[in-house]
Design a protein around this motif. Structure first.
Motif, mmCIF file in Angstrom:
data_model
loop_
_atom_site.group_PDB
_atom_site.id
_atom_site.type_symbol
_atom_site.label_atom_id
_atom_site.label_comp_id
_atom_site.label_asym_id
_atom_site.label_seq_id
_atom_site.Cartn_x
_atom_site.Cartn_y
_atom_site.Cartn_z
ATOM 1 N N LEU A 154 0.822 -1.202 0.000
ATOM 2 C CA LEU A 154 0.000 0.000 0.000
ATOM 3 C C LEU A 154 0.863 1.260 0.000
ATOM 4 C CD1 LEU A 154 -2.735 1.392 0.055
ATOM 5 C CD2 LEU A 154 -2.756 1.097 2.543
ATOM 6 N N LYS A 155 1.919 1.267 0.794
ATOM 7 C CA LYS A 155 2.776 2.449 0.848
ATOM 8 C C LYS A 155 3.385 2.729 -0.523
ATOM 9 C CE LYS A 155 6.275 4.810 3.482
ATOM 10 N NZ LYS A 155 7.083 4.840 4.680
ATOM 11 N N ASN A 156 3.798 1.690 -1.237
ATOM 12 C CA ASN A 156 4.367 1.874 -2.576
ATOM 13 C C ASN A 156 3.331 2.441 -3.545
ATOM 14 O OD1 ASN A 156 6.828 0.860 -1.696
ATOM 15 N ND2 ASN A 156 6.363 -1.217 -2.360
ATOM 16 N N VAL A 157 2.106 1.959 -3.461
ATOM 17 C CA VAL A 157 1.039 2.458 -4.326
ATOM 18 C C VAL A 157 0.771 3.934 -4.016
ATOM 19 C CG1 VAL A 157 -1.434 2.250 -4.874
ATOM 20 C CG2 VAL A 157 -0.010 0.196 -4.709
ATOM 21 N N LEU A 158 0.689 4.279 -2.735
ATOM 22 C CA LEU A 158 0.451 5.677 -2.345
ATOM 23 C C LEU A 158 1.601 6.583 -2.784
ATOM 24 C CD1 LEU A 158 -0.978 5.096 1.244
ATOM 25 C CD2 LEU A 158 -2.271 5.776 -0.798
ATOM 26 N N LYS A 159 2.820 6.090 -2.689
ATOM 27 C CA LYS A 159 3.990 6.865 -3.121
ATOM 28 C C LYS A 159 3.924 7.123 -4.624
ATOM 29 C CE LYS A 159 8.126 8.700 -2.546
ATOM 30 N NZ LYS A 159 8.348 9.939 -1.829
ATOM 31 N N GLU A 202 -23.252 4.180 -5.271
ATOM 32 C CA GLU A 202 -21.992 3.656 -4.745
ATOM 33 C C GLU A 202 -21.145 2.997 -5.828
ATOM 34 O OE1 GLU A 202 -24.612 -0.013 -4.536
ATOM 35 O OE2 GLU A 202 -24.920 2.135 -4.345
ATOM 36 N N ALA A 203 -19.828 3.121 -5.640
ATOM 37 C CA ALA A 203 -18.858 2.371 -6.441
ATOM 38 C C ALA A 203 -18.105 1.502 -5.436
ATOM 39 C CB ALA A 203 -17.909 3.306 -7.176
ATOM 40 N N PRO A 204 -18.383 0.198 -5.413
ATOM 41 C CA PRO A 204 -17.776 -0.665 -4.391
ATOM 42 C C PRO A 204 -16.352 -1.085 -4.742
ATOM 43 C CG PRO A 204 -19.293 -1.931 -5.734
ATOM 44 C CD PRO A 204 -19.371 -0.511 -6.224
ATOM 45 N N TYR A 205 -15.562 -1.296 -3.712
ATOM 46 C CA TYR A 205 -14.195 -1.805 -3.837
ATOM 47 C C TYR A 205 -14.031 -2.957 -2.860
ATOM 48 C CZ TYR A 205 -13.355 2.321 -6.570
ATOM 49 O OH TYR A 205 -13.432 3.281 -7.552
ATOM 50 N N GLU A 206 -13.110 -3.855 -3.162
ATOM 51 C CA GLU A 206 -12.862 -5.008 -2.276
ATOM 52 C C GLU A 206 -12.239 -4.574 -0.952
ATOM 53 O OE1 GLU A 206 -12.353 -8.665 -3.221
ATOM 54 O OE2 GLU A 206 -13.565 -8.440 -5.019
ATOM 55 N N ASN A 207 -11.348 -3.570 -1.036
ATOM 56 C CA ASN A 207 -10.592 -3.103 0.124
ATOM 57 C C ASN A 207 -9.858 -1.826 -0.276
ATOM 58 O OD1 ASN A 207 -8.329 -4.046 -1.382
ATOM 59 N ND2 ASN A 207 -8.613 -6.075 -0.497
ATOM 60 N N LEU A 208 -9.043 -1.295 0.603
ATOM 61 C CA LEU A 208 -8.333 -0.057 0.286
ATOM 62 C C LEU A 208 -7.284 -0.241 -0.802
ATOM 63 C CD1 LEU A 208 -7.824 1.761 3.699
ATOM 64 C CD2 LEU A 208 -9.333 2.384 1.809
ATOM 65 N N ILE A 209 -6.577 -1.353 -0.816
ATOM 66 C CA ILE A 209 -5.567 -1.557 -1.857
ATOM 67 C C ILE A 209 -6.239 -1.641 -3.222
ATOM 68 C CG2 ILE A 209 -5.370 -4.072 -1.677
ATOM 69 C CD1 ILE A 209 -2.435 -1.681 -2.251
ATOM 70 N N VAL A 263 -7.041 3.814 -8.583
ATOM 71 C CA VAL A 263 -6.643 5.210 -8.748
ATOM 72 C C VAL A 263 -5.297 5.275 -9.472
ATOM 73 C CG1 VAL A 263 -5.904 7.294 -7.514
ATOM 74 C CG2 VAL A 263 -7.948 6.043 -6.758
ATOM 75 N N LEU A 264 -4.350 4.440 -9.047
ATOM 76 C CA LEU A 264 -3.039 4.420 -9.677
ATOM 77 C C LEU A 264 -3.147 4.046 -11.156
ATOM 78 C CD1 LEU A 264 0.027 4.636 -9.655
ATOM 79 C CD2 LEU A 264 0.111 2.311 -8.703
ATOM 80 N N GLU A 265 -3.948 3.043 -11.453
ATOM 81 C CA GLU A 265 -4.129 2.622 -12.841
ATOM 82 C C GLU A 265 -4.700 3.775 -13.687
ATOM 83 O OE1 GLU A 265 -7.005 -0.468 -15.167
ATOM 84 O OE2 GLU A 265 -5.977 -1.236 -13.389
ATOM 85 N N ALA A 266 -5.651 4.495 -13.152
ATOM 86 C CA ALA A 266 -6.223 5.645 -13.871
ATOM 87 C C ALA A 266 -5.174 6.725 -14.116
ATOM 88 C CB ALA A 266 -7.414 6.213 -13.103
ATOM 89 N N PRO A 308 -11.372 -1.899 10.247
ATOM 90 C CA PRO A 308 -10.729 -2.988 9.506
ATOM 91 C C PRO A 308 -9.211 -2.812 9.496
ATOM 92 C CG PRO A 308 -11.827 -1.502 7.981
ATOM 93 C CD PRO A 308 -12.195 -1.059 9.374
ATOM 94 N N GLN A 309 -8.495 -3.921 9.478
ATOM 95 C CA GLN A 309 -7.038 -3.892 9.584
ATOM 96 C C GLN A 309 -6.382 -3.108 8.458
ATOM 97 O OE1 GLN A 309 -5.239 -5.014 12.318
ATOM 98 N NE2 GLN A 309 -3.663 -3.797 11.303
ATOM 99 N N ASP A 310 -6.893 -3.206 7.238
ATOM 100 C CA ASP A 310 -6.235 -2.492 6.144
ATOM 101 C C ASP A 310 -6.361 -0.978 6.306
ATOM 102 O OD1 ASP A 310 -8.979 -2.518 5.397
ATOM 103 O OD2 ASP A 310 -8.469 -2.503 3.268
ATOM 104 N N TYR A 311 -7.455 -0.515 6.899
ATOM 105 C CA TYR A 311 -7.579 0.916 7.158
ATOM 106 C C TYR A 311 -6.624 1.336 8.276
ATOM 107 C CZ TYR A 311 -9.510 5.468 8.346
ATOM 108 O OH TYR A 311 -9.659 6.817 8.624
ATOM 109 N N LYS A 312 -6.482 0.502 9.299
ATOM 110 C CA LYS A 312 -5.519 0.813 10.358
ATOM 111 C C LYS A 312 -4.095 0.821 9.797
ATOM 112 C CE LYS A 312 -7.466 -2.174 13.436
ATOM 113 N NZ LYS A 312 -7.740 -2.825 14.742
ATOM 114 N N ASP A 313 -3.801 -0.117 8.891
ATOM 115 C CA ASP A 313 -2.485 -0.130 8.241
ATOM 116 C C ASP A 313 -2.259 1.159 7.447
ATOM 117 O OD1 ASP A 313 -2.069 -2.676 9.292
ATOM 118 O OD2 ASP A 313 -2.556 -3.711 7.412
#
Length: 169
Positions: free
Chosen positions: A2-7, A148-155, A161-164, A53-58
């Motif tokens: 996730l950090k790499n994607v955000l970077k 709504e536009a649903p997603y599986e999780n934050l990643i 977003v990165l792909e766009a 959820p753990q991914d949001y805490k991460d």
């Protein structure tokens, strides 16, 4: 991961120059904030009466908030001190979506936690599990989507977003 994607999102957004970034953001190539402290996450969970959820805490342990990107098409992710149940922030939206024919979405919005897009045209919502066997729901929500536009999780969301961004670049 996730950090790499955000970077990478930060780098591409700054390079595109489709909005104004601070000198610090440009120099660091980072649209995030300082990480949240575990104690702050636990205090927020206590205030909300729920375990996030753990991914949001991460995500929060990487950055406590993240700037809006893609010419503000994507919502800004809020800092911990701003998140709350949608009904406490925008009860009108919850009420509108609880009208006849829309109540399935309205019921979900009534339980949703707003983590992105306060005072923006779109929200990013976490919808808690109804039971331990259920998954959390992750929605980008705006009236112009519509709904709504649903997603599986934050990643999944940030990867989209990165792909766009990469496609636009």
């Amino acid at each position: 991961m996730l950090k790499n994607v955000l970077k990478r999102i930060s780098q591409l957004s700054i390079k595109a120059g489709d909005r104004i970034f601070s000198k610090e953001q440009i120099e660091s190539e980072w649209l995030g904030n300082e990480p949240a402290k575990i104690e702050a996450i636990e205090a927020t969970e206590k205030n909300l009466g729920i375990k996030l959820p753990q991914d949001y805490k991460d995500f929060l342990l990487i950055t406590n908030g993240f700037a809006a990107i893609r010419n503000n098409i994507e919502p800004r992710f809020e800092t911990l001190d701003c998140i709350d149940y949608l009904i406490n922030i925008d009860s009108d939206t919850v009420e509108i979506w609880n009208q006849e024919g829309l109540e399935d979405v309205g019921k979900e919005l009534a339980r949703a936690i707003l983590i992105g897009g306060i005072n923006e045209e779109q929200y990013f919502l976490l919808i808690p599990q109804k039971s331990p066997a259920d998954d959390w729901k992750y929605w980008k929500f705006a009236s112009w989507i519509p709904g709504e536009a649903p997603y599986e999780n934050l990643i999944d969301y940030f990867s989209n977003v990165l792909e766009a961004l990469e496609t636009e670049g």
